[in-house]
Design an enzyme around this catalytic site. Sequence first.
Site, PDB file in Angstrom:
ATOM      1  N   GLY A  72       0.860  -1.497  -0.072  1.00 33.64           N
ATOM      2  CA  GLY A  72      -0.191  -0.388  -0.556  1.00 33.64           C
ATOM      3  C   GLY A  72       0.713   1.318   0.274  1.00 33.64           C
ATOM      4  N   CYS A 115     -14.252   6.590 -27.916  1.00 35.49           N
ATOM      5  CA  CYS A 115     -15.561   7.184 -27.857  1.00 35.49           C
ATOM      6  C   CYS A 115     -16.270   6.743 -26.537  1.00 35.49           C
ATOM      7  CB  CYS A 115     -16.766   6.731 -28.712  1.00 35.49           C
ATOM      8  SG  CYS A 115     -18.588   7.054 -29.479  1.00 35.49           S
ATOM      9  N   GLU A 116     -15.628   7.425 -25.486  1.00 33.16           N
ATOM     10  CA  GLU A 116     -16.030   8.041 -24.227  1.00 33.16           C
ATOM     11  C   GLU A 116     -15.888   8.582 -24.105  1.00 33.16           C
ATOM     12  OE1 GLU A 116     -17.206   5.505 -22.138  1.00 33.16           O
ATOM     13  OE2 GLU A 116     -16.806   3.356 -23.199  1.00 33.16           O
ATOM     14  N   TYR A 155      -0.209  -1.070 -11.937  1.00 26.55           N
ATOM     15  CA  TYR A 155      -2.056  -0.641 -12.157  1.00 26.55           C
ATOM     16  C   TYR A 155      -1.910  -0.458 -13.844  1.00 26.55           C
ATOM     17  CZ  TYR A 155      -2.074  -1.921  -7.267  1.00 26.55           C
ATOM     18  OH  TYR A 155      -1.860  -2.884  -6.422  1.00 26.55           O
ATOM     19  N   GLU A 162       4.590  -6.536   1.504  1.00 22.76           N
ATOM     20  CA  GLU A 162       3.775  -7.255  -0.027  1.00 22.76           C
ATOM     21  C   GLU A 162       3.339  -5.795  -0.433  1.00 22.76           C
ATOM     22  OE1 GLU A 162       0.113  -8.669   1.454  1.00 22.76           O
ATOM     23  OE2 GLU A 162       0.651 -10.223   2.197  1.00 22.76           O
ATOM     24  N   PRO A 163       4.379  -5.289  -0.640  1.00 30.71           N
ATOM     25  CA  PRO A 163       4.311  -3.516  -2.117  1.00 30.71           C
ATOM     26  C   PRO A 163       4.333  -4.549  -2.831  1.00 30.71           C
ATOM     27  CG  PRO A 163       7.220  -4.962  -0.968  1.00 30.71           C
ATOM     28  CD  PRO A 163       5.931  -4.823  -0.576  1.00 30.71           C
ATOM     29  N   TYR A 218      -9.612   6.205 -11.129  1.00 30.07           N
ATOM     30  CA  TYR A 218      -9.480   7.070 -10.084  1.00 30.07           C
ATOM     31  C   TYR A 218      -9.786   8.647  -9.950  1.00 30.07           C
ATOM     32  CZ  TYR A 218      -7.924   1.938  -9.613  1.00 30.07           C
ATOM     33  OH  TYR A 218      -8.151   0.253  -9.322  1.00 30.07           O
ATOM     34  N   ARG A 249      -6.247   4.600 -15.044  1.00 31.49           N
ATOM     35  CA  ARG A 249      -6.573   5.042 -13.827  1.00 31.49           C
ATOM     36  C   ARG A 249      -7.170   6.524 -14.244  1.00 31.49           C
ATOM     37  NH1 ARG A 249      -2.988   6.549 -11.714  1.00 31.49           N
ATOM     38  NH2 ARG A 249      -3.151   5.821  -9.681  1.00 31.49           N
TER      39      ARG A 249
HETATM   40  C1  LIG Z   1      -3.126  -4.670  -3.873  1.00 29.85           C
HETATM   41  C2  LIG Z   1      -2.207  -5.478  -2.523  1.00 29.85           C
HETATM   42  C3  LIG Z   1      -1.301  -5.080  -2.077  1.00 29.85           C
HETATM   43  C4  LIG Z   1      -0.502  -4.662  -2.615  1.00 29.85           C
HETATM   44  O1  LIG Z   1      -0.847  -3.707  -2.914  1.00 29.85           O
HETATM   45  P1  LIG Z   1      -0.421  -1.980  -3.397  1.00 29.85           P
HETATM   46  O2  LIG Z   1      -0.694  -0.488  -3.285  1.00 29.85           O
HETATM   47  O3  LIG Z   1      -0.035  -1.920  -4.919  1.00 29.85           O
HETATM   48  O4  LIG Z   1       1.269  -1.560  -2.738  1.00 29.85           O
HETATM   49  C5  LIG Z   1      -0.583  -6.012  -1.421  1.00 29.85           C
HETATM   50  N1  LIG Z   1      -1.523  -6.424  -0.225  1.00 29.85           N
HETATM   51  C6  LIG Z   1      -2.877  -7.155  -0.783  1.00 29.85           C
HETATM   52  C7  LIG Z   1      -3.104  -8.462  -0.145  1.00 29.85           C
HETATM   53  C8  LIG Z   1      -3.240  -7.181  -2.085  1.00 29.85           C
HETATM   54  O5  LIG Z   1      -4.309  -7.164  -2.144  1.00 29.85           O
END
Ligand SMILES: *Cc1c(COP(=O)(O)O)cnc(C)c1O
Length: 428
Positions: free
Chosen positions: A243, A348-349, A377, A277-278, A320, A316
Amino acid sequence: MSFFAYKNGEMHAEGVALAQIAAQVGTPFYCYSAGALRAGWQEFADAIKGMNAPHGASICYAMKANSNLAVIRLFGELGAGADIVSVGEMKRALAAGIAPGRIIYSGVGKKPSELMAALQAGVGQINVESSHELETLNAVAGQLGVKAAITIRVNPDVDAKTHAKITTGRKENKFGIDIDLARDAFALAGRLPNLDVVGVAMHIGSQLTSVDPYRDAIVRVRELIGQLRQDGHSIERFDIGGGLGIVYADEKPPSIADFMSVVKRETEGLGCELTFEPGRRLVGEAGVLVSEVILVKPGAAKTFVIVDAAMNDLIRPTLYEAWHDILPLRQPRPDAATIRCDIVGPICESGDFLAQNRDLAPLSAGDLIMVRSAGAYGAVMASSYNSRPLAPEVMVDGTRFAVTRPRPTIEEMLSAERFPPWMEPTKA
Ligand SMILES: *Cc1c(COP(=O)(O)O)cnc(C)c1O
């Protein structure tokens, strides 16, 4: 150090002019800098070195951010595991050389067939997000005669202060088990014979630009871990999720070192192995999308620069309201006048735009531009809407470049489809 920079007036990815790649590969295309990917990895690797001894810390790249095989392989060779959210991603991770034991399977809705495939492949950890999934996984593991190593993902109910579509750690989000109900879920898991509960997981959102939500969430989970241990569970792992945010415009995301020092302080003495988990942080700024200007359409209010990349290539901005910097590949003179324009695709949007209300040096047909911070993404969310072929992906490493996913031909795209047998054959 920036891996995308003007040299002699021409935008380069490391040692390669992007215009040179465009001439060879055509536009639009995604370009990833191997040097930037390595530098991003190194920042994490340095920050976790010796951290949390003797339990250690490890990194599983969240490959949904960018699942190009070459990208996964690059991280795998540097020591990354993989965080996956589907069996397709699992097969990609394995194909890229990630050991099954270094794979973590996340996701809010895993089907029995998918859990079975994951167990058969020997994935190292499954992050379970509901009581229903606990029961399902227990049954599947029983069928296979194996024990599934799991964590339970809890939802710590913190506000990640990010875009509503990418916040995941509030009570009202679908993800994880409400932290107040977590003890019951762990109790259930403890009773199920084919599950081996190894820890707790969280993932509170994406594009976080402050460490405060992480601190709040870790404090809550730390308290939970204490309770779970009193309940008799051995909690060996704490998966902190991903995240961390990147720079699109003028965000000031925390350095990895600062982030890790907060994590270190808040998990001191907890006695858990830590997992990170980056996704976005490792790849976002390491990629750009290159596109050619098709035409420039002056309007009363503003000028429309119509380019050959569109919302199907990079969703994106539309999805977003994301802001991406746009730069011409040929460096404008410092004193060049600017005009107000929207950079839009040919679809065409009205939502088909890459950027709105930008003051850019005038562009004309045939000019090349790049969309910055498109490594996360981006290509993974692309579609072939309007029968537009998926944009190819290119990796640059020093002065070399290679196409890592070629642009499909229209014929290849069509050949994936079938007429129903009751229709007359088409005349050749
Ligand atoms: C999407 C996701 C991530 C990675 O998120 P980032 O914002 O890209 O770092 C890590 N863990 C889980 C469970 C996710 O769903």
